[in-house]
Design a protein around this motif. Structure first.
Motif, mmCIF file in Angstrom:
data_model
loop_
_atom_site.group_PDB
_atom_site.id
_atom_site.type_symbol
_atom_site.label_atom_id
_atom_site.label_comp_id
_atom_site.label_asym_id
_atom_site.label_seq_id
_atom_site.Cartn_x
_atom_site.Cartn_y
_atom_site.Cartn_z
ATOM 1 N N GLY A 183 -7.126 4.198 2.913
ATOM 2 C CA GLY A 183 -7.839 5.460 2.977
ATOM 3 C C GLY A 183 -9.317 5.397 2.649
ATOM 4 O O GLY A 183 -9.984 6.414 2.629
ATOM 5 N N SER A 184 -9.835 4.219 2.385
ATOM 6 C CA SER A 184 -11.253 4.080 2.079
ATOM 7 C C SER A 184 -11.794 2.846 2.788
ATOM 8 O O SER A 184 -11.431 1.714 2.441
ATOM 9 C CB SER A 184 -11.464 3.925 0.572
ATOM 10 O OG SER A 184 -12.785 3.492 0.295
ATOM 11 N N ALA A 185 -12.657 3.053 3.772
ATOM 12 C CA ALA A 185 -13.230 1.922 4.506
ATOM 13 C C ALA A 185 -14.017 1.001 3.578
ATOM 14 O O ALA A 185 -13.937 -0.222 3.705
ATOM 15 C CB ALA A 185 -14.122 2.422 5.642
ATOM 16 N N ALA A 186 -14.756 1.564 2.644
ATOM 17 C CA ALA A 186 -15.542 0.741 1.720
ATOM 18 C C ALA A 186 -14.632 -0.157 0.886
ATOM 19 O O ALA A 186 -14.926 -1.344 0.691
ATOM 20 C CB ALA A 186 -16.391 1.624 0.817
ATOM 21 N N LEU A 187 -13.519 0.382 0.408
ATOM 22 C CA LEU A 187 -12.569 -0.416 -0.371
ATOM 23 C C LEU A 187 -11.893 -1.462 0.513
ATOM 24 O O LEU A 187 -11.756 -2.625 0.118
ATOM 25 C CB LEU A 187 -11.532 0.495 -1.019
ATOM 26 C CG LEU A 187 -10.498 -0.198 -1.908
ATOM 27 C CD1 LEU A 187 -11.178 -0.904 -3.080
ATOM 28 C CD2 LEU A 187 -9.497 0.830 -2.424
ATOM 29 N N ASP A 188 -11.482 -1.069 1.715
ATOM 30 C CA ASP A 188 -10.857 -2.020 2.637
ATOM 31 C C ASP A 188 -11.789 -3.190 2.932
ATOM 32 O O ASP A 188 -11.372 -4.346 2.911
ATOM 33 C CB ASP A 188 -10.489 -1.323 3.953
ATOM 34 C CG ASP A 188 -9.398 -0.274 3.795
ATOM 35 O OD1 ASP A 188 -8.617 -0.348 2.827
ATOM 36 O OD2 ASP A 188 -9.333 0.624 4.658
ATOM 37 N N LEU A 189 -13.040 -2.886 3.203
ATOM 38 C CA LEU A 189 -14.018 -3.937 3.487
ATOM 39 C C LEU A 189 -14.247 -4.825 2.265
ATOM 40 O O LEU A 189 -14.360 -6.047 2.389
ATOM 41 C CB LEU A 189 -15.328 -3.319 3.967
ATOM 42 C CG LEU A 189 -15.271 -2.737 5.378
ATOM 43 C CD1 LEU A 189 -16.426 -1.767 5.614
ATOM 44 C CD2 LEU A 189 -15.262 -3.830 6.423
ATOM 45 N N SER A 190 -14.289 -4.233 1.100
ATOM 46 C CA SER A 190 -14.459 -5.024 -0.127
ATOM 47 C C SER A 190 -13.278 -5.953 -0.344
ATOM 48 O O SER A 190 -13.444 -7.091 -0.788
ATOM 49 C CB SER A 190 -14.621 -4.094 -1.338
ATOM 50 O OG SER A 190 -15.813 -3.354 -1.225
ATOM 51 N N TYR A 191 -12.084 -5.484 -0.014
ATOM 52 C CA TYR A 191 -10.891 -6.314 -0.142
ATOM 53 C C TYR A 191 -10.900 -7.457 0.869
ATOM 54 O O TYR A 191 -10.396 -8.539 0.580
ATOM 55 C CB TYR A 191 -9.633 -5.474 -0.010
ATOM 56 C CG TYR A 191 -9.261 -4.698 -1.258
ATOM 57 C CD1 TYR A 191 -10.037 -4.729 -2.415
ATOM 58 C CD2 TYR A 191 -8.123 -3.917 -1.279
ATOM 59 C CE1 TYR A 191 -9.688 -4.013 -3.545
ATOM 60 C CE2 TYR A 191 -7.758 -3.196 -2.413
ATOM 61 C CZ TYR A 191 -8.543 -3.253 -3.544
ATOM 62 O OH TYR A 191 -8.186 -2.551 -4.668
ATOM 63 N N VAL A 192 -11.460 -7.241 2.043
ATOM 64 C CA VAL A 192 -11.637 -8.345 2.992
ATOM 65 C C VAL A 192 -12.608 -9.355 2.390
ATOM 66 O O VAL A 192 -12.351 -10.562 2.404
ATOM 67 C CB VAL A 192 -12.150 -7.844 4.366
ATOM 68 C CG1 VAL A 192 -12.583 -9.019 5.251
ATOM 69 C CG2 VAL A 192 -11.084 -7.014 5.066
ATOM 70 N N ALA A 193 -13.694 -8.878 1.820
ATOM 71 C CA ALA A 193 -14.718 -9.760 1.255
ATOM 72 C C ALA A 193 -14.168 -10.627 0.120
ATOM 73 O O ALA A 193 -14.527 -11.797 0.007
ATOM 74 C CB ALA A 193 -15.902 -8.933 0.752
ATOM 75 N N CYS A 194 -13.286 -10.069 -0.702
ATOM 76 C CA CYS A 194 -12.786 -10.847 -1.845
ATOM 77 C C CYS A 194 -11.497 -11.604 -1.531
ATOM 78 O O CYS A 194 -10.988 -12.326 -2.388
ATOM 79 C CB CYS A 194 -12.608 -9.959 -3.072
ATOM 80 S SG CYS A 194 -11.155 -8.912 -3.067
#
Length: 106
Positions: free
Chosen positions: A33-44
C-alpha cells in the motif's frame, strides 16, 4: 510487489492483468500500500522487484532515489528510461529486471 492506484475502478488501464500474470509466474506477490516503502524494500533486498502504474511523483520520488543509490534498476514497463512523470515504473535489484520486463510486455 505492486500496488493499485486510488482510481482503479475508473482507470482505463489498471494493474489487474499484470497482477494476475505475476501471481501465476512468481513465488509470491505482495501488496503493502505504499510505493515508497515497496521501493525501499527493493533497495534493501526484502523484495526482488516492484511494478506499479498511475503513480504521482510524490508517491515514488524518494523510493526511486533509494533504489538507484542501492544499485537497483528503474525503468518503464518497456525498459525505456523512467521519468517521475511517467505512468508506470518497474524497479528491481537488477538481477530479475529482464524477467519482470518480459512479463510486463505481454
Amino acid at each position: 510487489v505492486t500496488g493499485f492506484a486510488y482510481n482503479i475502478r475508473s482507470a482505463k488501464r489498471d494493474n489487474m492483468e499484470y497482477f494476475k500474470t505475476f501471481v501465476k509466474k512468481a513465488l509470491a506477490v505482495r501488496r503493502l500500500g505504499s510505493a515508497a516503502l515497496d521501493l525501499s524494500y527493493v533497495a534493501c533486498g526484502r523484495f526482488d522487484g516492484f511494478w506499479e502504474m498511475n503513480l504521482q511523483p510524490w508517491d515514488c520520488a524518494a523510493g526511486v532515489l533509494i533504489v538507484k543509490e542501492a544499485g537497483g534498476r528503474i525503468t518503464k514497463f518497456d525498459e525505456s528510461p523512467f521519468s517521475y512523470y511517467d505512468n508506470e515504473l518497474v524497479a528491481t535489484n537488477s538481477r530479475v529486471h529482464k524477467q519482470m520486463i518480459k512479463v510486463l510486455k505481454k
